[in-house]
Design a protein around this motif. Sequence first.
Motif, mmCIF file in Angstrom:
data_model
loop_
_atom_site.group_PDB
_atom_site.id
_atom_site.type_symbol
_atom_site.label_atom_id
_atom_site.label_comp_id
_atom_site.label_asym_id
_atom_site.label_seq_id
_atom_site.Cartn_x
_atom_site.Cartn_y
_atom_site.Cartn_z
ATOM 1 N N LYS A 1 0.814 -1.222 0.000
ATOM 2 C CA LYS A 1 0.000 0.000 0.000
ATOM 3 C C LYS A 1 0.848 1.273 0.000
ATOM 4 O O LYS A 1 0.369 2.351 0.349
ATOM 5 C CB LYS A 1 -0.966 0.000 1.181
ATOM 6 N N ALA A 2 2.102 1.136 -0.419
ATOM 7 C CA ALA A 2 2.980 2.301 -0.497
ATOM 8 C C ALA A 2 2.807 2.995 -1.848
ATOM 9 O O ALA A 2 2.663 2.349 -2.886
ATOM 10 C CB ALA A 2 4.438 1.877 -0.325
ATOM 11 N N ILE A 3 2.826 4.317 -1.812
ATOM 12 C CA ILE A 3 2.719 5.134 -3.027
ATOM 13 C C ILE A 3 3.807 6.198 -2.999
ATOM 14 O O ILE A 3 3.843 7.048 -2.099
ATOM 15 C CB ILE A 3 1.338 5.797 -3.162
ATOM 16 N N LEU A 4 4.693 6.141 -3.964
ATOM 17 C CA LEU A 4 5.764 7.113 -4.113
ATOM 18 C C LEU A 4 5.296 8.265 -4.986
ATOM 19 O O LEU A 4 4.686 8.048 -6.036
ATOM 20 C CB LEU A 4 6.975 6.432 -4.772
ATOM 21 N N VAL A 5 5.584 9.487 -4.546
ATOM 22 C CA VAL A 5 5.383 10.663 -5.393
ATOM 23 C C VAL A 5 6.775 11.199 -5.707
ATOM 24 O O VAL A 5 7.487 11.663 -4.825
ATOM 25 C CB VAL A 5 4.531 11.740 -4.708
ATOM 26 N N GLU A 6 7.158 11.075 -6.978
ATOM 27 C CA GLU A 6 8.534 11.395 -7.348
ATOM 28 C C GLU A 6 8.635 12.796 -7.947
ATOM 29 O O GLU A 6 7.666 13.330 -8.474
ATOM 30 C CB GLU A 6 9.081 10.345 -8.311
ATOM 31 N N PRO A 7 9.839 13.376 -7.892
ATOM 32 C CA PRO A 7 10.030 14.771 -8.277
ATOM 33 C C PRO A 7 10.546 14.909 -9.703
ATOM 34 O O PRO A 7 10.623 13.941 -10.456
ATOM 35 C CB PRO A 7 11.115 15.205 -7.299
ATOM 36 N N VAL A 8 10.923 16.131 -10.032
ATOM 37 C CA VAL A 8 11.766 16.379 -11.197
ATOM 38 C C VAL A 8 13.164 16.655 -10.650
ATOM 39 O O VAL A 8 13.341 17.474 -9.759
ATOM 40 C CB VAL A 8 11.255 17.570 -12.015
ATOM 41 N N GLY A 9 14.129 15.939 -11.146
ATOM 42 C CA GLY A 9 15.493 16.041 -10.634
ATOM 43 C C GLY A 9 16.208 14.733 -10.912
ATOM 44 O O GLY A 9 15.766 13.923 -11.733
ATOM 45 N N CYS A 10 17.295 14.496 -10.206
ATOM 46 C CA CYS A 10 18.068 13.279 -10.439
ATOM 47 C C CYS A 10 17.249 12.017 -10.204
ATOM 48 O O CYS A 10 17.490 10.990 -10.834
ATOM 49 C CB CYS A 10 19.313 13.272 -9.544
ATOM 50 N N SER A 11 16.291 12.079 -9.302
ATOM 51 C CA SER A 11 15.481 10.898 -8.979
ATOM 52 C C SER A 11 14.161 10.872 -9.737
ATOM 53 O O SER A 11 13.197 10.231 -9.309
ATOM 54 C CB SER A 11 15.228 10.828 -7.468
ATOM 55 N N VAL A 12 14.112 11.545 -10.879
ATOM 56 C CA VAL A 12 12.888 11.589 -11.676
ATOM 57 C C VAL A 12 12.481 10.208 -12.174
ATOM 58 O O VAL A 12 11.305 9.960 -12.456
ATOM 59 C CB VAL A 12 13.058 12.567 -12.862
ATOM 60 N N ASN A 13 13.452 9.293 -12.264
ATOM 61 C CA ASN A 13 13.147 7.933 -12.716
ATOM 62 C C ASN A 13 13.026 6.940 -11.560
ATOM 63 O O ASN A 13 13.153 5.729 -11.770
ATOM 64 C CB ASN A 13 14.238 7.443 -13.676
ATOM 65 N N ALA A 14 12.763 7.424 -10.364
ATOM 66 C CA ALA A 14 12.715 6.541 -9.195
ATOM 67 C C ALA A 14 11.678 5.440 -9.339
ATOM 68 O O ALA A 14 11.831 4.365 -8.756
ATOM 69 C CB ALA A 14 12.446 7.357 -7.932
ATOM 70 N N HIS A 15 10.633 5.680 -10.119
ATOM 71 C CA HIS A 15 9.602 4.645 -10.318
ATOM 72 C C HIS A 15 10.160 3.403 -11.001
ATOM 73 O O HIS A 15 9.564 2.333 -10.918
ATOM 74 C CB HIS A 15 8.448 5.214 -11.149
ATOM 75 N N GLN A 16 11.298 3.549 -11.664
ATOM 76 C CA GLN A 16 11.918 2.403 -12.316
ATOM 77 C C GLN A 16 12.678 1.514 -11.329
ATOM 78 O O GLN A 16 13.082 0.412 -11.679
ATOM 79 C CB GLN A 16 12.879 2.887 -13.406
ATOM 80 N N TYR A 17 12.874 2.013 -10.113
ATOM 81 C CA TYR A 17 13.684 1.298 -9.130
ATOM 82 C C TYR A 17 12.877 0.805 -7.930
ATOM 83 O O TYR A 17 13.194 -0.229 -7.358
ATOM 84 C CB TYR A 17 14.822 2.196 -8.644
ATOM 85 N N PHE A 18 11.843 1.556 -7.538
ATOM 86 C CA PHE A 18 11.008 1.152 -6.407
ATOM 87 C C PHE A 18 9.918 0.190 -6.884
ATOM 88 O O PHE A 18 9.258 0.442 -7.902
ATOM 89 C CB PHE A 18 10.357 2.368 -5.745
ATOM 90 N N ASN A 19 9.713 -0.873 -6.129
ATOM 91 C CA ASN A 19 8.715 -1.883 -6.462
ATOM 92 C C ASN A 19 7.381 -1.544 -5.804
ATOM 93 O O ASN A 19 6.904 -2.241 -4.918
ATOM 94 C CB ASN A 19 9.211 -3.264 -6.006
ATOM 95 N N MET A 20 6.808 -0.436 -6.251
ATOM 96 C CA MET A 20 5.555 0.036 -5.665
ATOM 97 C C MET A 20 4.891 1.012 -6.630
ATOM 98 O O MET A 20 5.489 1.421 -7.629
ATOM 99 C CB MET A 20 5.819 0.719 -4.324
#
Length: 248
Positions: free
Chosen positions: A44-63
């Motif tokens: 039930k985790a939901i990541l809200v990712e930014p614009v910046g170096c971690s803009v592609n964080a959705h490709q790494y977190f399994n959520m």
Amino acid sequence: MKEKIFAITEGLLDTPTHYCPGCHHGIVHRLVAEVITELGVLDKAILVEPVGCSVNAHQYFNMDAVQAAHGRAPAIASAVKRVHPDAVVFTYQGDGDLAAIGCAEIVHAALRGEKFTTIFVNNIIYGMTGGQMAPTTLEGQTTATSPFGRKVEEAGSPMRVSEMLATLDGAKYIARVAVNTPAHLTKAKAAIKEAFTRQLRGDGFTLVEVLATCPTNWGMTPVKANAFVDETMTQVFPLGIIKDKENC
């Protein structure tokens, strides 16, 4: 039979990241993913990712993840958490995204006591866009837009985001940590776990600021950058619990 003593956390996908050598984003990703997995809330985790170096964080977190416009992650997280109050919602933001263009959003989210968690990665510079001066850039630090060093009389002093947000009643838990040494890693994970635990209790806004390196834009080797965190950054941004207020 050999005993398995190390494994990738279920909170991360087995995918190589795009981060520069020596960057701390990968370490912070793992700590966040480990905490969410250990708390048993990965589903039930939901990541809200930014614009910046971690803009592609959705490709790494399994959520599940939501992409926010530059600086608007706290506004998006506020909406997501209100619509899905049982979800574990967190923003993952850098100092350019959070302290510059998104300053109003993070301030008002903390003011309202929005019940999500922010992981604030502070590497005192704009990383993705070429190394420009950020609100947290140190006095005298050279960047692409301050080639002669940041001057207080022109740009002001470095913004201490955690201390600023700690003055707001809606903020319940704020900590500043680092991940450049094993000892710091242990404390960082504990602070991140506490922030998410407080969210699960419905306490209010929680934030963990992580002092991180950017060897590429600092013009340092990863080893020197790690030392710089302790020798210089912590003198301006001291580590520790900035605010810890229990709900009555």
